[in-house]
Design a protein around this motif. Structure first.
Motif, short mmCIF file in Angstrom:
data_model
loop_
_atom_site.label_atom_id
_atom_site.label_comp_id
_atom_site.label_asym_id
_atom_site.label_seq_id
_atom_site.Cartn_x
_atom_site.Cartn_y
_atom_site.Cartn_z
N LYS A 198 68.66 4.53 90.63
CA LYS A 198 68.51 5.86 90.14
C LYS A 198 67.55 6.04 89.12
CE LYS A 198 71.02 10.07 89.26
NZ LYS A 198 72.31 10.73 88.99
N GLU A 199 67.49 5.15 88.21
CA GLU A 199 66.53 5.66 86.96
C GLU A 199 65.24 5.16 87.37
OE1 GLU A 199 66.50 5.53 82.09
OE2 GLU A 199 67.80 3.88 83.41
N THR A 200 64.91 4.35 88.53
CA THR A 200 63.58 3.83 88.94
C THR A 200 63.36 5.07 89.77
OG1 THR A 200 64.15 1.55 89.09
CG2 THR A 200 62.36 2.41 90.59
N ARG A 201 64.06 5.83 90.48
CA ARG A 201 63.74 6.93 91.22
C ARG A 201 63.34 8.04 90.30
NH1 ARG A 201 68.37 5.84 94.12
NH2 ARG A 201 69.39 7.85 93.41
N ILE A 202 63.96 8.30 89.22
CA ILE A 202 63.76 9.19 88.23
C ILE A 202 62.23 9.09 87.79
CG2 ILE A 202 64.24 10.14 86.15
CD1 ILE A 202 67.07 9.81 86.64
N ILE A 203 62.02 7.83 87.43
CA ILE A 203 60.84 7.61 86.78
C ILE A 203 59.48 7.89 87.89
CG2 ILE A 203 59.14 5.67 85.98
CD1 ILE A 203 61.72 4.36 84.92
N GLN A 204 59.73 7.52 88.88
CA GLN A 204 58.87 7.64 90.14
C GLN A 204 58.63 8.97 90.54
OE1 GLN A 204 60.61 4.97 93.27
NE2 GLN A 204 58.90 3.64 93.01
N SER A 205 59.70 9.76 90.29
CA SER A 205 59.50 11.38 90.54
C SER A 205 58.84 12.07 89.42
CB SER A 205 61.01 12.02 90.64
OG SER A 205 61.03 13.29 90.62
N ARG A 206 58.98 11.60 88.16
CA ARG A 206 58.43 12.26 86.85
C ARG A 206 57.20 11.55 86.47
NH1 ARG A 206 61.96 15.51 84.23
NH2 ARG A 206 63.60 16.20 85.69
N ILE A 207 56.85 10.22 87.05
CA ILE A 207 55.62 9.69 86.47
C ILE A 207 55.18 8.81 87.61
CG2 ILE A 207 54.36 8.47 84.89
CD1 ILE A 207 57.24 8.70 82.80
N PRO A 208 54.68 9.51 88.85
CA PRO A 208 54.12 8.69 90.09
C PRO A 208 53.14 7.75 89.68
CG PRO A 208 53.69 11.10 90.02
CD PRO A 208 54.50 11.02 89.08
N GLU A 209 52.29 8.10 88.63
CA GLU A 209 51.05 7.21 88.47
C GLU A 209 51.62 5.81 87.90
OE1 GLU A 209 51.38 10.13 84.76
OE2 GLU A 209 52.09 9.95 87.00
N ALA A 210 52.90 5.69 87.21
CA ALA A 210 53.32 4.29 86.76
C ALA A 210 53.61 3.33 87.70
CB ALA A 210 54.62 4.54 86.09
N GLY A 211 53.55 3.79 89.17
CA GLY A 211 53.71 2.59 90.13
C GLY A 211 55.01 2.16 90.10
N GLU A 212 55.15 1.72 91.41
CA GLU A 212 56.72 1.39 91.83
C GLU A 212 57.19 -0.11 90.91
OE1 GLU A 212 59.19 -0.41 95.77
OE2 GLU A 212 57.26 0.59 95.84
N ARG A 213 56.08 -0.97 90.74
CA ARG A 213 56.59 -2.19 90.04
C ARG A 213 56.97 -1.83 88.47
NH1 ARG A 213 54.29 -8.39 89.90
NH2 ARG A 213 55.49 -8.90 88.14
N LEU A 214 56.23 -1.07 87.75
CA LEU A 214 56.53 -0.92 86.39
C LEU A 214 57.75 0.10 86.44
CD1 LEU A 214 55.45 -0.76 83.49
CD2 LEU A 214 54.13 1.03 83.82
N ALA A 215 58.03 0.88 87.27
CA ALA A 215 59.22 1.88 87.06
C ALA A 215 60.24 1.22 87.35
CB ALA A 215 59.17 3.01 88.43
N ALA A 216 60.49 0.26 88.21
CA ALA A 216 61.59 -0.70 88.54
C ALA A 216 61.90 -1.61 87.40
CB ALA A 216 61.47 -1.57 89.82
N GLU A 217 60.54 -2.10 86.68
CA GLU A 217 60.97 -3.09 85.54
C GLU A 217 61.33 -2.57 84.44
OE1 GLU A 217 57.78 -6.64 86.90
OE2 GLU A 217 57.21 -5.21 85.48
N ALA A 218 60.84 -1.13 84.12
CA ALA A 218 61.10 -0.51 82.86
C ALA A 218 62.61 -0.02 83.22
CB ALA A 218 60.22 0.69 82.87
N ALA A 219 63.15 0.47 84.12
CA ALA A 219 64.42 0.69 84.37
C ALA A 219 65.24 -0.31 84.32
CB ALA A 219 64.63 1.49 85.76
#
Length: 297
Positions: A198-219
């Motif tokens: 869920k936190e990965t989806r939140i990151i992707q929704s708010r910061i799409p430029e971060a990319g899928e990999r960075l969003a998932a790893e940060a979460a």
């Protein structure tokens, strides 16, 4: 406000608020039944954002009452503009005019505070009563009486009825146990920290430029820190987003232990917590990936 579960789900999604079924049901019932929504949870899990999202998706005014220790009725409901009243008295005396009490206590000198402003609003507003657990029991009792009747009595003006029952969202960090009287009047919702997905989806929704990999790893890293370290202040969702924005600004596409250690001060705000994470940094990213079942590379 138009209300259906399907509409609400689509509206929250369009606004970028990732909402689960439990949250959507609670919000839906609060809207349909015109009851206040009491949202509890740790700081930074998105409680306040619910009210903001509701105001945005309905195009409504957001009226916020920020609670704090010592908050009283005058600061929350209304006050008289004593400075203007004194000026009125002084001018009247200089002109040799009599001062009539009803002239002093009229609409012209009334200062609306958040509760009265919400009650008198012509269009249905969203009233956010933020961190209500910071007030005392006396103010809380006053609060749920106002929320029950949605009208107030001003001795000099009489009873002020509600024009439109506002959408009311109360938030609490559970620093103090709220009374049964307040809880009975509300639809209750508890929000916990999100899981990694869920936190990965939140990151992707708010910061799409971060990319899928960075969003998932940060979460994954944040989830691991919340679960396994004894932090004085666990990172909030807002701090996760700040961290990812910082990583994006640094052109980080994938995480490593050194980057986590160097940027820990973005998502942690306590020196002991930062030192703890930096001491645990070797192997941290790999462990987070494994725990969240993410690809190693």
């Amino acid at each position: 406000m138009p209300v259906s579960m399907g509409w609400l789900r689509e509206a929250f999604a369009a606004d970028g608020y990732i909402a689960g079924d439990e949250l959507l049901v609670a919000v839906y019932l609060a809207l349909r039944l015109e009851k206040p929504l009491l949202v509890e949870g740790a700081p930074g899990v998105g409680k306040t954002e619910i009210a903001k999202a509701l105001a945005r998706i309905h195009g409504s005014e957001l009226i916020r009452l920020q609670c704090y220790e010592g908050l009283d009725e005058a600061k929350a409901l209304y006050e008289w503009n004593y400075q203007r009243q004194l000026i009125h008295i002084q001018v009247a005396r200089e002109q040799g005019l009599a001062v009539v009490e009803r002239d002093l206590f009229s609409e012209e000198y009334l200062l609306e505070r958040p509760l009265l402003k919400a009650i008198r609003a012509r269009e249905r507003p969203v009233l956010l009563i933020d961190e209500c657990d910071k007030t005392d029991e006396e103010f809380e009792a006053f609060l749920f009486e106002v929320l029950s009747d949605f009208q107030v009595s001003i001795p000099e003006l009489g009873t002020v009825p509600c024009r439109q029952v506002p959408v009311v969202v109360l938030t609490s960090n559970a620093e103090r146990e709220l009374s049964d009287g307040l809880r009975r009047r509300c639809i209750y919702l508890y929000i916990d920290f999100p899981d990694v997905a869920k936190e990965t989806r939140i990151i992707q929704s708010r910061i799409p430029e971060a990319g899928e990999r960075l969003a998932a790893e940060a979460a994954a890293v944040i989830g691991l820190l919340r679960a396994e370290l004894q932090l004085k202040k666990r990172p909030s969702i807002a701090e996760t987003l700040d961290w990812v924005r910082a990583l994006t600004a640094l052109d980080v596409a994938k995480l490593d232990d050194v980057t986590v250690a160097r940027t820990a001060n973005v998502f942690l705000k306590n020196r002991d917590d930062i030192d703890q994470v930096r001491a645990k940094a070797p192997g941290l990213v790999a462990k987070a990936r494994e725990r969240a079942k993410l690809p190693r590379e």
